[in-house]
Design a protein around this motif. Structure first.
Motif, mmCIF file in Angstrom:
data_model
loop_
_atom_site.group_PDB
_atom_site.id
_atom_site.type_symbol
_atom_site.label_atom_id
_atom_site.label_comp_id
_atom_site.label_asym_id
_atom_site.label_seq_id
_atom_site.Cartn_x
_atom_site.Cartn_y
_atom_site.Cartn_z
ATOM 1 N N ASN A 66 -2.716 -6.327 -12.586
ATOM 2 C CA ASN A 66 -1.827 -6.416 -11.312
ATOM 3 C C ASN A 66 -2.419 -6.190 -10.027
ATOM 4 O OD1 ASN A 66 0.852 -6.164 -12.250
ATOM 5 N ND2 ASN A 66 0.472 -4.210 -13.137
ATOM 6 N N ILE A 67 -3.784 -5.538 -9.973
ATOM 7 C CA ILE A 67 -4.554 -5.683 -8.750
ATOM 8 C C ILE A 67 -5.136 -6.805 -8.546
ATOM 9 C CG2 ILE A 67 -6.734 -4.413 -7.904
ATOM 10 C CD1 ILE A 67 -6.006 -2.137 -9.360
ATOM 11 N N ALA B 207 5.492 -5.008 -6.940
ATOM 12 C CA ALA B 207 5.339 -3.525 -6.586
ATOM 13 C C ALA B 207 6.635 -3.124 -6.557
ATOM 14 C CB ALA B 207 4.270 -3.446 -5.519
ATOM 15 N N LEU B 208 7.379 -3.400 -5.639
ATOM 16 C CA LEU B 208 8.686 -2.805 -5.292
ATOM 17 C C LEU B 208 9.281 -2.744 -6.754
ATOM 18 C CD1 LEU B 208 10.719 -1.619 -3.623
ATOM 19 C CD2 LEU B 208 11.589 -4.062 -2.942
ATOM 20 N N SER B 209 9.549 -3.623 -7.400
ATOM 21 C CA SER B 209 10.042 -3.742 -8.671
ATOM 22 C C SER B 209 9.515 -2.802 -9.734
ATOM 23 C CB SER B 209 10.148 -5.147 -9.489
ATOM 24 O OG SER B 209 10.817 -6.118 -8.563
ATOM 25 N N MET B 210 8.218 -2.790 -9.887
ATOM 26 C CA MET B 210 7.489 -1.788 -10.809
ATOM 27 C C MET B 210 7.720 -0.396 -10.257
ATOM 28 S SD MET B 210 3.349 -1.676 -11.243
ATOM 29 C CE MET B 210 3.000 -0.990 -9.580
ATOM 30 N N ASN B 211 8.074 -0.248 -9.101
ATOM 31 C CA ASN B 211 8.296 1.151 -8.530
ATOM 32 C C ASN B 211 9.431 1.627 -8.988
ATOM 33 O OD1 ASN B 211 6.295 2.937 -6.162
ATOM 34 N ND2 ASN B 211 5.600 0.856 -6.534
ATOM 35 N N LEU B 212 10.516 0.686 -8.683
ATOM 36 C CA LEU B 212 11.792 0.878 -9.101
ATOM 37 C C LEU B 212 11.892 1.456 -10.666
ATOM 38 C CD1 LEU B 212 13.757 -1.526 -7.043
ATOM 39 C CD2 LEU B 212 13.941 1.069 -6.696
ATOM 40 N N LEU B 213 11.278 0.608 -11.596
ATOM 41 C CA LEU B 213 11.244 0.538 -13.119
ATOM 42 C C LEU B 213 10.650 1.821 -13.359
ATOM 43 C CD1 LEU B 213 12.031 -0.478 -15.801
ATOM 44 C CD2 LEU B 213 9.605 -1.722 -15.671
ATOM 45 N N ASN C 256 0.693 -1.058 -0.098
ATOM 46 C CA ASN C 256 -0.004 -0.211 -0.058
ATOM 47 C C ASN C 256 0.715 1.124 0.010
ATOM 48 O OD1 ASN C 256 -2.328 -1.408 -0.005
ATOM 49 N ND2 ASN C 256 -2.480 -1.550 2.402
ATOM 50 N N VAL C 257 1.950 1.231 0.730
ATOM 51 C CA VAL C 257 2.791 2.447 1.008
ATOM 52 C C VAL C 257 3.316 2.393 -0.743
ATOM 53 C CG1 VAL C 257 5.059 3.155 1.586
ATOM 54 C CG2 VAL C 257 3.431 2.157 2.979
ATOM 55 N N LEU C 258 3.985 1.535 -1.015
ATOM 56 C CA LEU C 258 4.354 1.514 -2.558
ATOM 57 C C LEU C 258 3.483 2.253 -3.490
ATOM 58 C CD1 LEU C 258 6.656 -1.858 -2.800
ATOM 59 C CD2 LEU C 258 7.350 0.505 -2.611
ATOM 60 N N ASN C 259 2.289 1.812 -3.473
ATOM 61 C CA ASN C 259 0.960 2.417 -4.406
ATOM 62 C C ASN C 259 0.954 3.858 -4.457
ATOM 63 O OD1 ASN C 259 0.478 -0.239 -5.448
ATOM 64 N ND2 ASN C 259 -1.205 -0.619 -3.886
ATOM 65 N N VAL C 260 1.266 4.539 -2.986
ATOM 66 C CA VAL C 260 1.109 5.677 -2.913
ATOM 67 C C VAL C 260 2.383 6.330 -3.442
ATOM 68 C CG1 VAL C 260 0.886 7.641 -1.093
ATOM 69 C CG2 VAL C 260 -0.560 5.531 -1.026
ATOM 70 N N LEU C 261 3.532 5.665 -2.970
ATOM 71 C CA LEU C 261 4.919 6.387 -3.455
ATOM 72 C C LEU C 261 5.137 6.508 -4.781
ATOM 73 C CD1 LEU C 261 7.592 7.158 -2.170
ATOM 74 C CD2 LEU C 261 8.175 4.750 -2.541
ATOM 75 N N GLN D 77 3.518 13.712 -20.278
ATOM 76 C CA GLN D 77 3.552 12.600 -21.214
ATOM 77 C C GLN D 77 4.326 11.412 -20.920
ATOM 78 O OE1 GLN D 77 4.443 13.761 -25.072
ATOM 79 N NE2 GLN D 77 3.230 11.912 -26.061
ATOM 80 N N GLY D 78 5.632 11.943 -20.469
ATOM 81 C CA GLY D 78 6.532 10.811 -20.184
ATOM 82 C C GLY D 78 6.304 10.431 -18.971
ATOM 83 N N ALA D 79 5.475 11.022 -17.804
ATOM 84 C CA ALA D 79 5.148 10.195 -16.549
ATOM 85 C C ALA D 79 4.139 9.089 -16.982
ATOM 86 C CB ALA D 79 4.745 11.106 -15.786
ATOM 87 N N ALA D 80 3.263 9.358 -18.003
ATOM 88 C CA ALA D 80 2.258 8.411 -18.320
ATOM 89 C C ALA D 80 2.977 7.187 -19.028
ATOM 90 C CB ALA D 80 1.135 8.999 -19.216
ATOM 91 N N ILE D 81 3.646 7.476 -20.030
ATOM 92 C CA ILE D 81 4.462 6.285 -20.500
ATOM 93 C C ILE D 81 5.364 5.584 -19.724
ATOM 94 C CG2 ILE D 81 6.294 5.834 -22.352
ATOM 95 C CD1 ILE D 81 5.233 8.497 -23.751
ATOM 96 N N GLY D 82 6.121 6.070 -18.803
ATOM 97 C CA GLY D 82 6.794 5.372 -18.025
ATOM 98 C C GLY D 82 6.052 4.657 -17.184
ATOM 99 N N THR D 83 5.010 5.100 -16.328
ATOM 100 C CA THR D 83 3.885 4.315 -15.414
ATOM 101 C C THR D 83 3.315 3.051 -16.341
ATOM 102 O OG1 THR D 83 3.585 6.291 -14.472
ATOM 103 C CG2 THR D 83 1.890 4.651 -14.247
#
Length: 208
Positions: free
Chosen positions: A148-149, A168-174, A24-29, A195-201
């Motif tokens: 994922n959910i 989730a940790l790996s996803m956050n790092l990527l 849950n922390v990672l989802n917010v992070l 736009q880059g934020a959306a593509i990266g996410t």
């Protein structure tokens, strides 16, 4: 003697709960990291307002997925507790199909309603443009987020909360690495802002 079973149960609860808390922390992070990076681009104020409005809509569109997740966890946990492995797999397969169908509905409906919803929430013209840029990239790939959910919930149903945390940790790092390059123009990548934020996410969610 009576306290030993209680200690055992407490340890089991902690083993299940701690990775879930971390998840849950990672989802917010993830959103916090994106926000911090976007604060360093030109027109940051307008962009952040658009990001805020768009994430509210994306969370709203997740309501139906939350209901599906609750049902999946309940049914899988019941089948797993009864030792019915085949039923667990059947429930998961059905849930995946429903998730893909729901994702398609949300992707199409959300894309059509994105601009009116942003305006309804009070976003100004520039913020609407920023919010649309973000949403119209993420919505077609919402299936990755929803899967994922779902899969994290299914694993919780069989008592595995560690794997979702690691994913989730790996996803956050990527996500952080991609967005550092795509938002700000590092690693020789173009500076694409929101736009880059959306593509990266989107890429990070697909990888997860």
């Amino acid at each position: 003697m009576a306290s030993e079973p209680h200690r055992h149960i407490s340890r089991q609860l902690l083993d299940l709960a701690l990775p879930l808390i971390g998840l849950n922390v990672l989802n917010v992070l993830a959103l916090t990291v994106d926000t911090a990076m976007l604060a360093h681009i030109p027109d940051a104020e307008v962009t952040l307002i658009g990001l805020g409005f768009s994430t509210q809509i994306l969370f709203l569109l997740m309501v139906a997925m939350s209901g599906l997740t609750v049902g999946t966890v309940a049914l899988i946990a019941r089948a797993h507790g009864a030792g019915q492995g085949d039923r667990v797999n059947h429930i998961l397969a059905q849930s995946v199909q429903l998730t893909v169908a729901l994702s398609a509905i949300v992707a199409v409906g959300g894309s059509l309603l994105a601009e009116p919803l942003l305006r309804l929430l009070g976003a100004g013209p520039q913020s609407v443009e920023a919010g649309l840029t973000y949403m119209l990239i993420l919505l077609p790939g919402v299936v990755f987020s929803y899967l994922n959910i779902l899969l994290a919930a299914a694993l919780r149903g069989v008592g595995n909360t560690r794997l979702p945390f690691v994913v989730a940790l790996s996803m956050n790092l990527l996500n952080a690495g991609l967005n550092y390059g795509l938002i700000l123009g590092n690693y020789g990548l173009p500076a694409l802002g929101i736009q880059g934020a959306a593509i990266g996410t989107l890429i990070a969610q697909a990888a997860a």
